[in-house]
Design a protein around this motif. Structure first.
Motif, PDB file in Angstrom:
ATOM      1  N   SER A  98      44.697  18.982 -28.296  1.00 29.39           N
ATOM      2  CA  SER A  98      43.468  19.573 -27.781  1.00 29.39           C
ATOM      3  C   SER A  98      43.321  20.961 -28.381  1.00 29.39           C
ATOM      4  O   SER A  98      44.285  21.725 -28.435  1.00 29.39           O
ATOM      5  CB  SER A  98      43.508  19.688 -26.258  1.00 29.39           C
ATOM      6  OG  SER A  98      43.511  18.413 -25.671  1.00 29.39           O
ATOM      7  N   ILE A  99      42.121  21.259 -28.817  1.00 27.26           N
ATOM      8  CA  ILE A  99      41.842  22.571 -29.399  1.00 27.26           C
ATOM      9  C   ILE A  99      40.736  23.222 -28.575  1.00 27.26           C
ATOM     10  O   ILE A  99      39.760  22.567 -28.203  1.00 27.26           O
ATOM     11  CB  ILE A  99      41.431  22.449 -30.877  1.00 27.26           C
ATOM     12  CG1 ILE A  99      42.590  21.840 -31.679  1.00 27.26           C
ATOM     13  CG2 ILE A  99      41.014  23.804 -31.450  1.00 27.26           C
ATOM     14  CD1 ILE A  99      42.297  21.577 -33.125  1.00 27.26           C
ATOM     15  N   GLY A 100      40.923  24.494 -28.271  1.00 27.36           N
ATOM     16  CA  GLY A 100      39.941  25.233 -27.499  1.00 27.36           C
ATOM     17  C   GLY A 100      39.847  26.666 -27.976  1.00 27.36           C
ATOM     18  O   GLY A 100      40.629  27.114 -28.812  1.00 27.36           O
ATOM     19  N   ILE A 101      38.859  27.368 -27.432  1.00 33.43           N
ATOM     20  CA  ILE A 101      38.697  28.787 -27.745  1.00 33.43           C
ATOM     21  C   ILE A 101      38.781  29.583 -26.452  1.00 33.43           C
ATOM     22  O   ILE A 101      38.397  29.109 -25.384  1.00 33.43           O
ATOM     23  CB  ILE A 101      37.363  29.088 -28.479  1.00 33.43           C
ATOM     24  CG1 ILE A 101      36.173  28.576 -27.675  1.00 33.43           C
ATOM     25  CG2 ILE A 101      37.375  28.498 -29.864  1.00 33.43           C
ATOM     26  CD1 ILE A 101      34.845  29.040 -28.203  1.00 33.43           C
ATOM     27  N   GLU A 102      39.281  30.789 -26.568  1.00 33.91           N
ATOM     28  CA  GLU A 102      39.441  31.653 -25.410  1.00 33.91           C
ATOM     29  C   GLU A 102      38.074  32.136 -24.941  1.00 33.91           C
ATOM     30  O   GLU A 102      37.241  32.556 -25.742  1.00 33.91           O
ATOM     31  CB  GLU A 102      40.343  32.832 -25.753  1.00 33.91           C
ATOM     32  CG  GLU A 102      40.780  33.616 -24.547  1.00 33.91           C
ATOM     33  CD  GLU A 102      41.836  34.648 -24.882  1.00 33.91           C
ATOM     34  OE1 GLU A 102      42.406  35.203 -23.939  1.00 33.91           O
ATOM     35  OE2 GLU A 102      42.082  34.914 -26.074  1.00 33.91           O
ATOM     36  N   ARG A 103      37.863  32.074 -23.652  1.00 39.33           N
ATOM     37  CA  ARG A 103      36.595  32.538 -23.076  1.00 39.33           C
ATOM     38  C   ARG A 103      36.597  34.058 -22.952  1.00 39.33           C
ATOM     39  O   ARG A 103      37.629  34.668 -22.702  1.00 39.33           O
ATOM     40  CB  ARG A 103      36.398  31.945 -21.678  1.00 39.33           C
ATOM     41  CG  ARG A 103      36.194  30.476 -21.675  1.00 39.33           C
ATOM     42  CD  ARG A 103      35.914  29.996 -20.249  1.00 39.33           C
ATOM     43  NE  ARG A 103      35.786  28.564 -20.232  1.00 39.33           N
ATOM     44  CZ  ARG A 103      36.505  27.763 -19.482  1.00 39.33           C
ATOM     45  NH1 ARG A 103      37.399  28.240 -18.664  1.00 39.33           N
ATOM     46  NH2 ARG A 103      36.321  26.464 -19.537  1.00 39.33           N
ATOM     47  N   GLY A 104      35.427  34.625 -23.119  1.00 38.13           N
ATOM     48  CA  GLY A 104      35.249  36.049 -22.867  1.00 38.13           C
ATOM     49  C   GLY A 104      35.977  36.970 -23.812  1.00 38.13           C
ATOM     50  O   GLY A 104      36.415  38.037 -23.414  1.00 38.13           O
ATOM     51  N   THR A 105      36.117  36.614 -25.072  1.00 39.57           N
ATOM     52  CA  THR A 105      36.810  37.477 -26.030  1.00 39.57           C
ATOM     53  C   THR A 105      35.842  38.329 -26.846  1.00 39.57           C
ATOM     54  O   THR A 105      36.242  38.964 -27.802  1.00 39.57           O
ATOM     55  CB  THR A 105      37.693  36.654 -26.990  1.00 39.57           C
ATOM     56  OG1 THR A 105      36.878  35.696 -27.662  1.00 39.57           O
ATOM     57  CG2 THR A 105      38.809  35.965 -26.246  1.00 39.57           C
ATOM     58  N   GLY A 106      34.569  38.316 -26.462  1.00 37.61           N
ATOM     59  CA  GLY A 106      33.594  39.109 -27.191  1.00 37.61           C
ATOM     60  C   GLY A 106      33.303  38.538 -28.555  1.00 37.61           C
ATOM     61  O   GLY A 106      33.131  37.341 -28.722  1.00 37.61           O
ATOM     62  N   SER A 107      33.285  39.402 -29.552  1.00 39.22           N
ATOM     63  CA  SER A 107      32.929  38.955 -30.899  1.00 39.22           C
ATOM     64  C   SER A 107      34.105  38.311 -31.643  1.00 39.22           C
ATOM     65  O   SER A 107      33.915  37.674 -32.667  1.00 39.22           O
ATOM     66  CB  SER A 107      32.401  40.134 -31.715  1.00 39.22           C
ATOM     67  OG  SER A 107      33.420  41.107 -31.837  1.00 39.22           O
ATOM     68  N   GLU A 108      35.318  38.486 -31.118  1.00 40.64           N
ATOM     69  CA  GLU A 108      36.496  37.928 -31.773  1.00 40.64           C
ATOM     70  C   GLU A 108      36.778  36.533 -31.224  1.00 40.64           C
ATOM     71  O   GLU A 108      36.938  36.338 -30.025  1.00 40.64           O
ATOM     72  CB  GLU A 108      37.705  38.823 -31.533  1.00 40.64           C
ATOM     73  CG  GLU A 108      38.926  38.403 -32.313  1.00 40.64           C
ATOM     74  CD  GLU A 108      40.074  39.360 -32.096  1.00 40.64           C
ATOM     75  OE1 GLU A 108      41.188  38.883 -31.891  1.00 40.64           O
ATOM     76  OE2 GLU A 108      39.841  40.585 -32.125  1.00 40.64           O
ATOM     77  N   LEU A 109      36.837  35.550 -32.106  1.00 44.24           N
ATOM     78  CA  LEU A 109      37.092  34.164 -31.724  1.00 44.24           C
ATOM     79  C   LEU A 109      38.595  33.904 -31.759  1.00 44.24           C
ATOM     80  O   LEU A 109      39.241  34.110 -32.780  1.00 44.24           O
ATOM     81  CB  LEU A 109      36.375  33.215 -32.684  1.00 44.24           C
ATOM     82  CG  LEU A 109      36.481  31.737 -32.388  1.00 44.24           C
ATOM     83  CD1 LEU A 109      35.727  31.400 -31.106  1.00 44.24           C
ATOM     84  CD2 LEU A 109      35.909  30.944 -33.545  1.00 44.24           C
ATOM     85  N   LYS A 110      39.150  33.462 -30.623  1.00 43.48           N
ATOM     86  CA  LYS A 110      40.574  33.147 -30.547  1.00 43.48           C
ATOM     87  C   LYS A 110      40.727  31.684 -30.180  1.00 43.48           C
ATOM     88  O   LYS A 110      40.362  31.267 -29.096  1.00 43.48           O
ATOM     89  CB  LYS A 110      41.265  34.016 -29.506  1.00 43.48           C
ATOM     90  CG  LYS A 110      41.298  35.485 -29.861  1.00 43.48           C
ATOM     91  CD  LYS A 110      42.023  36.276 -28.815  1.00 43.48           C
ATOM     92  CE  LYS A 110      41.983  37.754 -29.133  1.00 43.48           C
ATOM     93  NZ  LYS A 110      42.641  38.541 -28.090  1.00 43.48           N
TER      94      LYS A 110
END
Length: 138
Positions: A98-110
């Motif tokens: 499963s791949i996801g992105i961190e919520r609420g990181t602003g302009s930086e995608l984690k």
């Protein structure tokens, strides 16, 4: 020094399994450096594993990959998830990444990757705080 004594306390079977994990993590790391994720994923999932793994098998793979990843430079969460998926598939056990992105990181995608088997998170830690993007099964 404490880690060496812990290593010496492992059984021969555990040492062999750890060596296999180190080899798999290293090869996956190198493959991700030299090739694309999709190509590596296709190679890892080519075994068509079908059955569920036991909790003991999941723990053993999680332990082996985590220890090996500490020894392989740049062994990211994706490297570990692919290595764990390969090891599980070799024993016939199904899993998915499963791949996801961190919520609420602003302009930086984690981004982050997890290895899942059934309802169990094998590698990658907690999913909390991440928005799910995609699953890649075996």
């Amino acid at each position: 020094m404490r880690n060496w004594s812990r290593l010496r306390s492992l059984s021969a079977w555990e040492m062999l399994f750890l060596a296999r994990c180190l080899m798999v993590v290293s090869v996956v790391r190198l493959a991700l450096t030299l090739s694309s994720y999709n190509r590596v994923r296709r190679l890892v999932t080519a075994m068509h594993a079908r059955r569920d793994a036991s909790v003991a098998d999941l723990r053993r793979v999680a332990w082996g990959v985590a220890v090996a990843a500490r020894l392989v430079p740049g062994a990211s969460c994706l490297t570990q998830a692919l290595a764990g998926q390969y090891l599980l598939a070799r024993q016939g056990s199904a899993s998915k990444i499963s791949i996801g992105i961190e919520r609420g990181t602003g302009s930086e995608l984690k981004a982050h990757a997890w290895l899942m088997s059934g309802n169990h998170i094998v590698l990658g830690g907690s999913i909390k705080g991440f928005a799910h993007l995609v699953d890649h099964g075996s």
